[in-house]
Design an enzyme around this catalytic site. Structure first.
Site, mmCIF file in Angstrom:
data_model
loop_
_atom_site.group_PDB
_atom_site.id
_atom_site.type_symbol
_atom_site.label_atom_id
_atom_site.label_comp_id
_atom_site.label_asym_id
_atom_site.label_seq_id
_atom_site.Cartn_x
_atom_site.Cartn_y
_atom_site.Cartn_z
ATOM 1 N N GLU A 166 1.070 -1.281 -0.342
ATOM 2 C CA GLU A 166 -0.259 -0.312 -0.317
ATOM 3 C C GLU A 166 1.004 1.466 0.337
ATOM 4 O OE1 GLU A 166 -2.224 2.481 -0.107
ATOM 5 O OE2 GLU A 166 -3.230 0.842 -0.417
ATOM 6 N N GLY A 212 3.231 0.134 -5.823
ATOM 7 C CA GLY A 212 2.897 -1.185 -6.113
ATOM 8 C C GLY A 212 4.082 -1.257 -7.485
ATOM 9 N N ASP A 255 -5.763 -5.028 -6.297
ATOM 10 C CA ASP A 255 -7.235 -4.202 -5.579
ATOM 11 C C ASP A 255 -6.678 -2.060 -6.397
ATOM 12 O OD1 ASP A 255 -9.498 -3.211 -4.722
ATOM 13 O OD2 ASP A 255 -8.840 -3.705 -2.955
ATOM 14 N N THR A 310 -7.491 1.468 -8.002
ATOM 15 C CA THR A 310 -8.592 3.081 -8.356
ATOM 16 C C THR A 310 -9.219 2.971 -9.498
ATOM 17 O OG1 THR A 310 -7.101 4.493 -8.346
ATOM 18 C CG2 THR A 310 -8.182 4.300 -6.278
#
Length: 291
Positions: free
Chosen positions: A108, A141, A158, A160
């Site tokens: 993250e 990431g 995951d 956006t």
């Protein structure tokens, strides 16, 4: 966009949805973003970023279960999982349900996202960060997948939508990095928008993923607050057989896993790979243009 006591989503021009706001729990505005968390009488707590709904308490399980259990049970022998993004903890919560998985790495970009979601959406992660198999890495990431020496059976992006900071997770360099750190029979999956409203997002992903994976397709799920119809989830692997496992095989793996789900089941797993004709045709057009 917040107008009096209603929040209007502005993802699509000329079309959208609104949420009644009973209480604003958190709001932050900078030159780059507007983040807001509020209570809604139908969906509980809602998070929105730059006019786009990110997650809600009521329907998050549909998205998180589909994105997680489909690749894990299709693979059948997952020992290591990489999660890119997912700071709300929902994907992580679903991954840790699988007791046979030995290593879980979550990357993250901002630790404040994790901390904030633990505070305002505690049921998303449900204490999954405390699992000893979890390694939380605060990093970019796209940078991580191109530098790590680790290898993974499943990678879950995951992300956006491909605007602003999320755009890097839809680029060639990111997909190349994911392919580099996947094991031989590994599976890559990612959020890929609602094709009825965002077909160009789907075809762009098809084109870019096809540069690195021989089997590229999409599977679908319907999440009420992601408006516009079925949501597409990207799928990339070198093993063409993995998305063709039978209901019987997936049922055996599902039962053996002892996981508890509210949306996902073996029949939904198999059916999710059946695509509407307009999506299948869009994929074929990309393939024809690449020849």
């Amino acid at each position: 966009m917040l107008v009096e006591k209603r929040y209007f989503e502005t993802l699509h021009n000329g079309y959208g949805q609104y949420f009644d706001v009973t209480e604003i729990l958190f709001e932050q505005k900078t030159p780059q973003w507007h983040l807001i968390i509020f209570n809604n009488p139908n969906f509980g707590r809602v998070m929105a970023l730059n006019g786009i709904i990110q997650t809600t308490e009521r329907d998050e399980f549909i998205y998180h279960e589909t994105l997680t259990h489909t690749p894990i049970l299709a693979h059948g022998n997952v020992k290591s999982v990489l999660i890119i993004g997912g700071g709300d903890g929902g994907i992580l919560r679903e991954v840790v349900k699988h007791q046979d998985i030995e290593h879980i790495t979550m990357v993250e970009i901002d630790n404040t996202v994790v901390d904030m979601c633990k505070t305002y959406f505690p049921n998303h992660s449900a204490c999954a960060y405390d699992d000893p198999r979890v390694n939380l890495v605060i990093s970019d990431g796209a940078d991580f997948v191109n530098k790590t020496s680790e290898r993974f059976d499943v990678i879950i992006s995951d992300c956006t939508d491909p605007v602003g900071p999320g755009e890097a997770l839809f680029e060639y360099a990111f997909y190349a990095g994911c392919k580099r750190c996947l094991d031989e029979n590994g599976i890559f999956v990612a959020q890929n928008g609602v094709p009825f409203m965002q077909i160009e997002e789907l075809t762009t992903s098809q084109q870019r993923l096809s540069a690195y994976f021989s089997d590229v397709t999409f599977y679908t799920s319907c999440v009420p607050t992601y408006v516009g119809g079925q949501m597409a989830l990207a799928w990339g692997t070198e093993n063409h057989a993995l998305r063709k496992e039978s209901v019987q095989t997936i049922s055996e793996r599902y039962n053996a896993s002892n996981i508890v789900t509210k949306y996902y089941n073996p029949h939904i797993h198999v059916a999710s790979f059946a695509l509407p004709n307009f999506v299948s045709q869009a994929i074929k057009n990309v393939a024809n243009n690449q020849r």
